[in-house]
Structures are given as structure tokens and as C-alpha cells.
Design a protein around this motif. Structure first.
Motif, PDB file in Angstrom:
ATOM      1  N   LEU A   1      40.348  38.483  32.367  1.00  0.00           N
ATOM      2  CA  LEU A   1      41.285  39.049  33.345  1.00  0.00           C
ATOM      3  C   LEU A   1      42.101  40.168  32.706  1.00  0.00           C
ATOM      4  O   LEU A   1      42.345  41.209  33.326  1.00  0.00           O
ATOM      5  CB  LEU A   1      42.207  37.950  33.878  1.00  0.00           C
TER       6      LEU A   1
ATOM      7  N   LEU B   1      39.004  39.075  39.648  1.00  0.00           N
ATOM      8  CA  LEU B   1      38.786  37.652  39.861  1.00  0.00           C
ATOM      9  C   LEU B   1      37.464  37.403  40.584  1.00  0.00           C
ATOM     10  O   LEU B   1      36.694  36.496  40.219  1.00  0.00           O
ATOM     11  CB  LEU B   1      39.944  37.131  40.714  1.00  0.00           C
TER      12      LEU B   1
ATOM     13  N   PHE C   1      40.553  28.504  38.000  1.00  0.00           N
ATOM     14  CA  PHE C   1      41.577  29.547  38.113  1.00  0.00           C
ATOM     15  C   PHE C   1      42.961  28.963  38.316  1.00  0.00           C
ATOM     16  O   PHE C   1      43.943  29.492  37.812  1.00  0.00           O
ATOM     17  CB  PHE C   1      41.259  30.499  39.266  1.00  0.00           C
TER      18      PHE C   1
ATOM     19  N   VAL D   1      46.785  38.540  39.007  1.00  0.00           N
ATOM     20  CA  VAL D   1      46.005  37.367  39.408  1.00  0.00           C
ATOM     21  C   VAL D   1      46.548  36.794  40.711  1.00  0.00           C
ATOM     22  O   VAL D   1      45.794  36.410  41.608  1.00  0.00           O
ATOM     23  CB  VAL D   1      46.023  36.306  38.285  1.00  0.00           C
TER      24      VAL D   1
ATOM     25  N   GLN E   1      45.387  38.990  43.514  1.00  0.00           N
ATOM     26  CA  GLN E   1      43.953  38.808  43.764  1.00  0.00           C
ATOM     27  C   GLN E   1      43.657  37.452  44.396  1.00  0.00           C
ATOM     28  O   GLN E   1      42.782  37.337  45.260  1.00  0.00           O
ATOM     29  CB  GLN E   1      43.179  38.938  42.453  1.00  0.00           C
TER      30      GLN E   1
END
Lengths: 209, 209
Positions: free
Chosen positions: A35, A41, A71, A117, A120
Motif C-alpha cells: 500500500l 487496494l 485488510f 486506505v 479506498q
């Protein structure tokens, strides 16, 4: 593959899943590395994570049912842990919960990856649902429980729906952390919020008048 | 191209930009159509929009400086218009502002495209900044102005930072609309929020005790 079979001696296998913290850490860190390198992602596959972490795909699937669950743990590993409640009063418990939210907001701002993150995650309904179920829903339940105890103990008015009170208490900090990236998150904000909300926004009328 | 030069007779050219509502509508509707067909925001080009709307690229650039500004107007065209403030009291003005927020939240939920565009906007920093400057910042300024008047008129306590009061008032509804897509947005929520916040969350102590 033998690495994945080695349990730390103090740890009994949980729910039939062989555990090894070192391997889990390697997998989580491998995902973070990808990442950080800018891999979106959506393009991260279990295969690629396995290669980066130096493990087999089966080693990952033995620990996480899929990409979504992995995740969620990756995001959790970057966030400050959830706090212990003092339990001295509803007011004090709410301050601790809001302070944790403030700190997560700060962490989210200072870590470009974490922020990225989060953004996403929202574009992937499956990952977002997994994060919601594993992280957000339990936090909300805990907040509601604190408020319910407050009503029982006479600290909170009983004529307002608890779900609404929850959003009144947590909404301002959530708004600051997630929706206004430029808003301040100063120390003491949690106390100030809780006390202002308990007291209300009307001016305190002078008892002399 | 002659179509773009025809002004409706009642409308004088504004800031040197030739206007024709029919052309603007065609361009905005063409963009909406592409979004409805599932074309991601990032892949929408002025060229493609021009082709769909049946106009030349120059016709679009004469009205919008770029893709970002056009999208802001596309999103705005799908949202309920901003309300008139009654001006009778801070309380009434806040109720009207929160009610508008509730209606936008409902519109955002019932329109999958609008929701999708909002999510996509957030992943494009330039489009998000344009939307923020054109839409969100003015709304925030208006809310702060209402609160400032409330302080002057003695309806709002003066010992809390106005920016914080703003987030206290608007945070709960924003949280419900934007962060909890399953939370209810019932009629009367705006009034209930404002009155609960003014009064505070503490139980009203009985004057008999």
C-alpha cells in the motif's frame, strides 16, 4: 511452509486456526508495504501479498478468510487500540471514547497511507462492510451501552432516543476527523464536547434576573 | 455552433460569458447520462461530454473553466436548492439549515448516481476541492453567521468557540447522512436535534426536589 506450523509455546490454537504472531506480522507488514508503494487496494491480490511477505497463499488463507478480513486487520494494526473505560461515570466514559476517536482522527491525518486506505475502503463495498462489522459496529454498541447506563444512573435525559444521543455525542468529532480534514483536533476537545453537550447550547440564565 | 451564441432575450451576458440555459442543461444532462451509464468520473473527458451533449468542446469551455467546475454544477443540479432562512430566530434558522441537510441526505440515498458521484469526487482531490469551495464552504459560512447572530441576540452561549458549536449542531445530521447510510432521517429530526442541543443532554432536574 514449516514456519506457518510453529505455534508460540504459550499460545493454544484458537478456533482451529494455527497462529504465529511473527507470520501474521509479516503478512500485515507486507500488505502495508504494498500500500505504501502505491498499489491500489483493488489491485492487491492474496498472491501478491504472499509473495511480498515471503509466505505461501495457504498461509494467508489459514488466517484470514479472504482479502476483506485481512485488510480490516491491516487497518486495525495502524490505529491506536481501543481504550479501557474508567466506568466512574457516563461523562468520564464518553470523554475516553471521544478522546480515542480524536486520536484515531489525528493518526488518520498524519498517516497518508492510512488516510488513503480509508478512502479506498469506501469505494469497495465488501471491504467497507467487513470493516464496519469488525470495527465500527462494536464501537457503536459500546457507545450506546455507556449512554444506556447513563440513563439508568440519571446522568442522561430519558426523553431522547439513544441512537440520536449517540450521533449527537459522536457526530461532532466524527465530522471533524473524517469530513473536515482542516478542522482542529486540539487536546481537551473530548472534555469540552461532552460538557458542552450535557449543559446545552442555551446561555445559562443568570439566577439574579 | 450558432446554438451557443443565442442568448435568451431576457438574459444579459454575465461576466462576458455567453449563456444559454438550454445548452447548459444539455451539457449537464449529457454528463449525468454518462455517469448513469457507469462511466467513472475520472474517465469522463470534456470531449466525450461534448459528443454526448451534441455540442462542441469550445461551447463547454466557454461556460466552465474545466472538468472540475462542470462536475460541481452537475452535482448541484441534482441536489435540492439551498433554502431561504426565515430570520425569525437562531433556532428557526438552524432548523431550516438542518432540514435542508436532511433532505440532501435523503436525495443522496435515493439516487444511486448522486451517491456514487459523491464517493468518486472524494477520490479526486481537485474535484473535491472545487466542490468544497463552491458548495460546502459557503454553507459553513452561512451556518456560522446564523450562530454569530444567535450569540448577539442572547440565544446561544458565548463561552464556546463558534466553530465547535457549528460542528455540534451540524455534526449529528452530517454523520447520519454521510457516514451511516442505514441511520434514519425521519421528518422532525431537524427540530428535535436543535431543541435537544439547546436544552442539553442532562436530565431536567425537577423543581420540586
Amino acid at each position: 511452509m514449516s514456519l506457518t506450523e510453529s505455534h508460540p509455546p504459550q499460545e493454544a490454537p484458537v478456533r482451529g486456526r494455527p497462529r504465529s504472531e511473527a507470520v501474521e506480522r509479516a503478512i500485515i507488514e507486507g500488505t502495508m508495504k504494498l500500500l505504501e508503494d502505491g498499489v491500489p487496494l483493488a489491485e492487491l491480490s492474496i498472491e501478491r501479498i504472499a509473495r511480498t511477505a515471503g509466505v505461501g497463499k495457504a498461509t494467508i488463507y489459514r488466517r484470514w478468510r479472504g482479502k476483506e478480513e485481512l485488510f480490516v486487520d491491516v487497518v486495525r494494526s495502524t490505529e491506536p487500540p481501543d481504550p479501557e473505560l474508567p466506568g466512574t461515570s457516563m461523562r468520564d466514559d464518553l470523554v475516553v471514547l471521544l478522546e480515542a476517536l480524536r486520536r484515531r482522527g489525528l493518526a488518520n491525518r498524519t498517516s497518508a497511507i492510512l488516510h488513503n486506505v480509508h478512502v479506498q475502503m469506501k469505494t469497495s463495498p465488501r471491504i467497507w462492510a467487513a470493516y464496519h462489522n469488525a470495527v465500527i459496529a462494536p464501537r457503536r454498541r459500546l457507545g450506546l451501552e455507556v449512554l444506556r447506563r447513563g440513563q439508568q444512573d440519571g446522568e442522561l435525559r430519558t426523553d431522547v432516543d439513544l441512537e440520536l444521543v449517540h450521533d449527537i455525542v459522536f457526530g461532532p468529532m466524527l465530522t471533524r476527523s473524517l469530513l473536515h480534514p482542516d478542522a482542529e483536533l486540539p487536546e481537551g476537545l473530548a472534555e469540552q464536547l461532552v460538557d458542552t453537550l450535557l449543559e446545552g447550547l442555551r446561555p445559562v440564565s443568570s439566577p439574579m434576573v
